[in-house]
Write an enzyme that holds these catalytic residues in place. Structure first.
Site, PDB file in Angstrom:
ATOM      1  N   ASP A  82       0.892  -1.240   0.007  1.00 16.81           N
ATOM      2  CA  ASP A  82      -0.062   0.044   0.058  1.00 16.81           C
ATOM      3  C   ASP A  82       0.934   1.202  -0.013  1.00 16.81           C
ATOM      4  O   ASP A  82       1.749   1.296   0.959  1.00 16.81           O
ATOM      5  CB  ASP A  82      -0.870   0.180   1.268  1.00 16.81           C
ATOM      6  CG  ASP A  82      -1.741   1.046   1.530  1.00 16.81           C
ATOM      7  OD1 ASP A  82      -2.357   1.368   0.346  1.00 16.81           O
ATOM      8  OD2 ASP A  82      -2.043   1.630   2.551  1.00 16.81           O
ATOM      9  N   HIS A 185      -7.539  10.008   4.701  1.00 13.94           N
ATOM     10  CA  HIS A 185      -6.897   9.228   5.589  1.00 13.94           C
ATOM     11  C   HIS A 185      -7.387   9.593   7.055  1.00 13.94           C
ATOM     12  O   HIS A 185      -7.239  10.860   7.392  1.00 13.94           O
ATOM     13  CB  HIS A 185      -5.491   9.099   5.322  1.00 13.94           C
ATOM     14  CG  HIS A 185      -5.077   8.410   4.165  1.00 13.94           C
ATOM     15  ND1 HIS A 185      -4.171   8.729   3.494  1.00 13.94           N
ATOM     16  CD2 HIS A 185      -5.494   7.078   3.698  1.00 13.94           C
ATOM     17  CE1 HIS A 185      -3.868   7.846   2.216  1.00 13.94           C
ATOM     18  NE2 HIS A 185      -4.862   6.979   2.349  1.00 13.94           N
TER      19      HIS A 185
HETATM   20  P1  13P Z   1      -8.267   5.053   7.023  1.00 11.29           P
HETATM   21  O1  13P Z   1      -6.667   4.976   7.804  1.00 11.29           O
HETATM   22  O2  13P Z   1      -8.703   6.238   6.780  1.00 11.29           O
HETATM   23  O3  13P Z   1      -8.639   3.708   7.102  1.00 11.29           O
HETATM   24  O4  13P Z   1      -7.276   4.756   5.377  1.00 11.29           O
HETATM   25  C1  13P Z   1      -6.441   3.638   5.158  1.00 11.29           C
HETATM   26  C2  13P Z   1      -5.803   3.725   3.760  1.00 11.29           C
HETATM   27  O5  13P Z   1      -6.484   4.380   2.844  1.00 11.29           O
HETATM   28  C3  13P Z   1      -4.513   2.986   3.761  1.00 11.29           C
HETATM   29  O6  13P Z   1      -4.151   3.293   2.413  1.00 11.29           O
END
Ligand code: 13P
Length: 289
Positions: A82, A185
């Site tokens: 990610d 996020h």
């Molecule tokens: P959150 O932390 O808002 O759940 O987002 C996670 C995310 O998009 C990781 O790439």
């Protein structure tokens, strides 16, 4: 062993109107809770580690644990890298055996991002990686903590431009695109509403799969509408981290003298599982094997 690919599940999700959650983890204990949820609900499972997550848990270790869970549970479990921000980190994930990659070139200029993403797509295809995610607009916020006392503002110029999305997808050949439509996020006093009209317009322009970051704290009715429009994956990190930490804190408060890891973590694992189960049910991926 389930032989269906992540592509298969993205396609199925788009056709049937549900979404996969991508659950991020950085420890074996978090992973345990997440896998328990997928097993209980018969859901395909997508896991993620950010650069920070995998810096702690280890890329090779993350791959090995996921492989072991795959063998044990016979579930289709996939691991995505990610927000890889550099060619080096994405290459390392490829070498380690990740099933999918997200190259986040949002810090680069649009043209440079296209050039680098294209190169990564080519290299990843050679490795047999079938899902490569691209991103060109930065997703606001941070997913490292709850910011319940803070507010966040999104301005229209931060949102994904449908024309640029079309251009980016066409030129890079990515399989999925991370859109910015009001998603942020982290969790705030109130997370912004999603711009669903914008998502419709992007959907009209772009053939590749559309995915949403910043799933924690996003208004639920907007998430459901976004899934109906065609979002096939929603990333969740902050809510899992929050639940895990609260579980651990509660155990420590009740048993301040406890030092045995396997007695310290069960509440944190159970709290993680609960959040993962809620998301799986809500996004509709239960019983979709
Ligand atoms: P959150 O932390 O808002 O759940 O987002 C996670 C995310 O998009 C990781 O790439």
């Amino acid at each position: 062993m389930n032989k269906k690919s992540l592509q298969y599940y993205y396609q199925k999700a788009r056709k049937e109107g549900w979404a996969l959650a991508q659950f991020n983890f950085s420890s074996a204990e978090q992973l345990k809770g997440i896998v328990e949820a997928a097993v209980a609900l018969h859901s395909p499972l997508l896991l993620g580690t950010s650069e920070g997550d995998s810096g702690f848990v280890g890329m090779g270790q993350a791959v090995a644990m996921v492989q072991q869970y795959r063998r044990e549970t016979k579930l289709p479990i996939f691991l995505n890298f990610d927000h890889g921000k550099s060619v080096e980190s994405v290459r390392a994930a490829m070498e380690a055996g990740y099933d999918a990659l997200h190259f986040d070139g949002s810090h680069l200029g649009f043209e440079e991002n296209i050039t680098v993403t294209k190169k990564i797509v080519r290299a990843a295809r050679k490795k047999g990686i079938t899902v490569i995610e691209g991103e060109f607009g930065e997703i606001p916020g941070k997913h490292s903590a709850y910011h319940r006392e803070r507010t966040i503002e999104i301005t229209p110029d931060q949102l994904t431009d449908p024309g640029q999305a079309k251009e980016f997808a066409k030129q890079t050949g990515v399989d999925s695109l991370a859109v910015v439509i009001g998603n942020v996020h982290g969790m705030y006093q109130e997370n912004p509403r999603l711009d669903l009209a914008r998502l419709q317009n992007i959907r009209k322009e772009v053939q590749c799969f559309l995915v949403l970051h910043g799933g924690s704290g996003t208004p639920e009715r907007d998430l459901l509408s976004a899934i109906k429009i065609g979002i096939v994956k929603i990333n969740i990190s902050t809510e899992l981290r929050g639940a895990f930490t609260q579980g651990l804190r509660s155990t420590l408060e009740k048993n301040p003298e406890e030092i045995t890891p396997y007695k310290l973590f069960p509440e944190a694992v159970a709290a993680t599982r609960k959040v993962a189960e809620q998301k799986i049910s809500f996004f509709g991926s239960a019983n979709r094997l």
